[in-house]
Every structure is written in structure tokens, then in C-alpha cells.
Scaffold this active site. Structure first.
Site, PDB file in Angstrom:
ATOM      1  N   GLU A 136      -2.666 -12.379  -8.929  1.00 36.29           N
ATOM      2  CA  GLU A 136      -3.942 -12.600  -9.863  1.00 36.29           C
ATOM      3  C   GLU A 136      -4.589 -11.242 -10.521  1.00 36.29           C
ATOM      4  O   GLU A 136      -5.660 -11.015 -10.393  1.00 36.29           O
ATOM      5  CB  GLU A 136      -4.839 -13.462  -9.142  1.00 36.29           C
ATOM      6  CG  GLU A 136      -4.303 -14.862  -9.018  1.00 36.29           C
ATOM      7  CD  GLU A 136      -5.491 -15.803  -8.365  1.00 36.29           C
ATOM      8  OE1 GLU A 136      -6.727 -15.386  -8.172  1.00 36.29           O
ATOM      9  OE2 GLU A 136      -5.264 -17.008  -8.350  1.00 36.29           O
ATOM     10  N   GLU A 157       2.584 -22.942  -7.178  1.00 38.55           N
ATOM     11  CA  GLU A 157       1.242 -23.551  -6.589  1.00 38.55           C
ATOM     12  C   GLU A 157       1.186 -24.862  -7.671  1.00 38.55           C
ATOM     13  O   GLU A 157       0.086 -25.012  -8.363  1.00 38.55           O
ATOM     14  CB  GLU A 157       0.085 -22.760  -6.768  1.00 38.55           C
ATOM     15  CG  GLU A 157       0.125 -21.263  -5.811  1.00 38.55           C
ATOM     16  CD  GLU A 157      -0.918 -20.563  -5.809  1.00 38.55           C
ATOM     17  OE1 GLU A 157      -2.145 -21.055  -6.100  1.00 38.55           O
ATOM     18  OE2 GLU A 157      -0.828 -19.621  -5.262  1.00 38.55           O
TER      19      GLU A 157
HETATM   20  C1  GLA Z   1      -5.025 -19.453  -5.980  1.00 35.32           C
HETATM   21  C2  GLA Z   1      -4.484 -18.727  -4.776  1.00 35.32           C
HETATM   22  C3  GLA Z   1      -4.235 -19.702  -3.756  1.00 35.32           C
HETATM   23  C4  GLA Z   1      -5.133 -20.729  -3.376  1.00 35.32           C
HETATM   24  C5  GLA Z   1      -5.414 -21.517  -4.739  1.00 35.32           C
HETATM   25  C6  GLA Z   1      -6.736 -22.527  -4.510  1.00 35.32           C
HETATM   26  O1  GLA Z   1      -4.235 -20.125  -6.668  1.00 35.32           O
HETATM   27  O2  GLA Z   1      -3.272 -17.995  -4.941  1.00 35.32           O
HETATM   28  O3  GLA Z   1      -3.884 -19.209  -2.594  1.00 35.32           O
HETATM   29  O4  GLA Z   1      -6.337 -20.185  -2.996  1.00 35.32           O
HETATM   30  O5  GLA Z   1      -5.870 -20.614  -5.569  1.00 35.32           O
HETATM   31  O6  GLA Z   1      -6.215 -23.343  -3.405  1.00 35.32           O
END
Ligand code: GLA
Length: 409
Positions: free
Chosen positions: A197, A302
Site C-alpha cells: 500500500e 486478498e
Molecule cells: C489490508 C492489509 C491486510 C489486512 C486487510 C484487512 O488489505 O494488506 O493485511 O489488514 O487490510 O484485513
């Protein structure tokens, strides 16, 4: 609301294992997040009106067909595991994880705040347990994450007087952290999210302590260091909203710059915290094509589909929203139409992924089952979300059937 969120974040930074409701738990009972059993977090003030529609009927499938086996010709199917699951507390969940998934990411256990909560104090117990759990089930291990502005303790960025540390000091801390992980786990970690990020949705560089202290070349330094310590691992840049054209293009330019500067970046992690409508198939298609053209392997890292109403579309964990009536409509169950919409959405996502199987090496869902999802508590605490493929009783949902079908177009 705010103080609790803040307390959660603070505790997660310090030690995720301390606070079950923040998702890093080892001892959370099943159904921790399951407000429909009456045993979970209160929904008072967050809506919770009974559904007007009938509940969805469960699909007539046994769940015997393994997801990862169905996708063997395309890509790996991964799952994020929290401490409750990987500590093998719950035989049904352990079995579900091993049956359907052939790669694993620790939801919190490999973040800085968990691995090294205090300077020089390493908590390897959770990481050991996680990696052992994954290896016992032949799951490829995904390391998440090394350089992030969240869930990284304040001490990392401070000197002994509490002032901002200097560039050399922070680089030395990063090197200590990486070398400790490399020494203990070596090539047992197949992929590392080196930086998480670093970009704003508009494409600009996020202002983080890493960037402010080290300087604009902090990612060059981080990837070169990761290459030295993890020569056998693929090195990933991971972020949310990676389908947004401005962010997608910025990510590609950034990686081209990193590569020109001598850093090795092998792959893009598209976090994939989606909702029912965004990204569209076209937005996703365009992004995957652009990454393939830039010679990048893509991991969907994710994946979850938020079925609850909210304002934003990103996944910045500090963007909390306020509870209000009507924002928690599926406390009793997922209604028939919502279930159908979810099933259609998962089908369409996997249709796109299958079309881009030459580019995508894995698709990882962010949680084993609906009770385990962070989306029960973000961006609003204590709601009942249904964002994954297995329900709170660990039964396969219509969305699981969609995903299986998409493997045989
Ligand atoms: C972001 C992070 C993850 C997690 C999500 C929420 O995507 O990369 O590690 O913390 O937020 O669960």
C-alpha cells in the site's frame, strides 16, 4: 466507536494475539464475529432489521469438491488464516483449509507488529505455528508483509529519545527485521509482500514514515534488501484498488522505475477487497491486461466481496465509517436475492481470472469462512457480513458453487 477502533489498532500494532476482536486471535471461539447466534458483538444502533425476504436456501452440494483441485490447471487457490485457525484449535476449520486451499497467508502473524513488537524482541511462535500448519497441508506460504505504514509499531520510526529516527537507522532496522526472518524461515516463504500500500488511489505516492524518513528511494532500498535476504522468494508489490486506472498505471510506472534502479519486483498483488459492483469485469480485464503487458505476474491476494452497504470502495484500514440504521441488513441470514447476487458476482470474478490464467498465479480469499472475516468489523464494527465462500457453519455457499463451475467453462 472511535476509541475502540483506535484501541484495536494500537493493540494490533503491539501484539495482535492480545485482542481477539481485532482479528489476530488465537483463542477466539468459532462464531466470534457471528452476531446471529447472539454470542457476538452487539449490533445495537447498527441497523439489524429483520430481512424482508426469505433466507437463501443452501446449495444442494456436499462441498466435497476441492477448490484447489478444481483450479489445478489455472492457478493456486489460497486463504488468509488467523491465529485461531492456524493454531489448529478447530478440527473442522483445519480440515476445510487443507481440503480447499493450496496456499496460505497469515492474516496478521507475519506483520511487523506481531513479529517484532518491541525492538529486538521477536515473536516467532505464531509464525512457526502458521508455517507448520501450512506445510503440513502442502500449502505454499505467502509472507505478508515487510514494509507497511499500518500495524508497524511506533518504535520502528523513533530513536531512543522518541524523535524521528534517521534514514540510516530505519534502513538498519529494516535489515535486522528481514535478516531475522530470513535466518529463521529462509526459502520456506515462497512469496513476500515486500511493500504494502505505497500508492494513493489517485496514483500519487502515499506519505508514510518509510518515505518521509528514508526518502523517495525507500522502495528501491527495500526491494534490493529483500532480494539479498530472500533470493528464492518472489517479491511482490501489494495494494488495494489496483484496478483503478490511475493507480494501475502508477503502479506499472513505479515498478518500471524500481526495475530500472536495479531492484527486483516480480509480481503485483491485487488485494481484491471488492463489492458487488466494482470493479466491473472490464475494469478488471483492463488491469490484468496492463499488468501482463508490463511483464508482471499477478496474484489476487486478498479477495472478499463486501455485501453490506458502505460509502468507500477501497480497503484502507483507517477509513472507518459510522454505524446507522439499515447498514446491517443480513444479521439473520443472507437473503435469497443477496445470495444470488453474490453467486453471480463470484462467477463473474472467476470468469475473468480464468481468462487471465496465464498472468495470474494464485487467487487468495481473505478468510476461511464468513465468521472469520475482517469485514464483520470494518469499516463499521460488529456487523454481520457474508463475504466469503463458506458460511458460519462452514457449509459451502452458492458462491462456492459459482467458483467451482467457473473452473469448467
Ligand atoms: C489490508 C492489509 C491486510 C489486512 C486487510 C484487512 O488489505 O494488506 O493485511 O489488514 O487490510 O484485513
Amino acid at each position: 466507536m472511535l476509541p475502540r477502533t483506535f484501541a484495536c489498532r494500537l493493540t494490533l500494532w503491539l501484539c495482535p494475539a492480545l485482542l481477539p476482536a481485532c482479528g489476530g486471535d488465537k483463542s477466539a471461539p468459532p462464531g466470534l464475529y457471528d452476531t446471529s447466534t447472539g454470542g457476538g458483538t452487539s449490533n445495537e444502533g447498527a441497523g439489524g432489521a429483520p430481512p424482508k425476504e426469505p433466507c437463501a436456501t443452501p446449495p444442494a452440494v456436499s462441498g466435497d469438491a476441492s477448490l484447489f483441485e478444481a483450479y489445478e490447471d489455472y492457478f493456486r487457490i489460497g486463504v488468509a488464516l488467523n491465529g485461531y485457525v492456524f493454531s489448529d484449535n478447530d478440527p473442522a476449520r483445519s480440515e476445510l483449509a487443507g481440503k480447499h486451499f493450496n496456499r496460505a497467508t497469515a492474516e496478521n502473524a507475519m506483520k511487523w507488529g506481531s513479529v517484532q513488537p518491541l525492538e529486538g524482541v521477536f515473536n516467532f511462535e505464531s509464525v512457526d505455528t502458521f508455517i507448520d500448519f501450512a506445510e503440513a497441508r502442502d500449502m505454499q506460504v505467502h509472507g505478508h508483509t515487510l514494509v507497511w505504514h499500518q500495524q508497524t509499531p511506533e518504535w520502528v520510526f523513533q530513536d531512543e529519545n522518541g524523535d524521528a529516527i534517521d534514514r540510516e537507522g530505519l534502513l538498519a532496522r529494516l535489515e535486522d527485521h528481514m535478516s531475522a526472518l530470513a535466518e529463521r524461515y529462509g526459502s520456506r516463504v515462497a512469496y513476500w509482500d515486500v511493500v504494502n500500500e505505497a500508492l494513493e488511489d489517485g496514483g500519487g505516492y502515499r506519505s508514510t514514515p518509510w518515505r518521509t524518513i528514508i526518502g523517495n528511494d525507500y522502495m528501491v532500498e527495500a526491494y534490493m534488501m529483500a532480494d539479498r535476504y530472500f533470493p528464492d522468494a518472489k517479491l511482490v508489490y501489494n495494494d488495494f484498488s489496483m484496478w483503478v486506472p490511475a493507480k494501475r498505471d502508477a503502479a506499472i510506472s513505479m515498478i518500471e522505475y524500481l526495475r530500472r534502479s536495479g531492484a527486483r519486483v516480480d509480481a503485483i498483488g491485487m488485494q481484491g477487497h471488492y463489492n458487488l459492483v466494482r470493479p466491473t469485469e472490464k475494469e478488471l480485464d483492463d488491469a490484468l491486461t496492463a499488468y501482463a503487458d508490463a511483464d508482471l505476474e499477478v496474484l489476487i491476494t486478498e479477495l472478499d466481496v463486501d455485501v453490506l452497504p458502505r460509502e468507500g470502495t477501497g480497503a484502507n484500514i483507517s477509513d472507518t465509517e459510522d454505524p446507522a440504521a439499515g447498514l446491517d441488513p443480513y444479521t439473520e441470514c443472507l437473503t435469497r436475492s443477496a445470495d444470488a447476487a453474490m453467486a453471480a458476482r463470484w462467477a463473474s470474478l472467476f470468469d475473468v481470472f480464468v481468462r487471465h490464467a496465464d498472468t495470474i498465479s494464485s487467487v487468495t480469499v481473505w478468510g476461511l469462512d464468513d465468521a472469520m472475516s475482517w469485514l464483520n468489523n470494518w469499516p463499521i464494527q460488529g456487523r454481520t457480513n457474508h463475504p466469503l465462500l463458506f458460511d458460519r457453519e462452514l457449509e459451502p455457499k452458492s458462491s462456492y458453487v459459482s467458483v467451482l463451475r467457473a473452473a469448467n467453462p
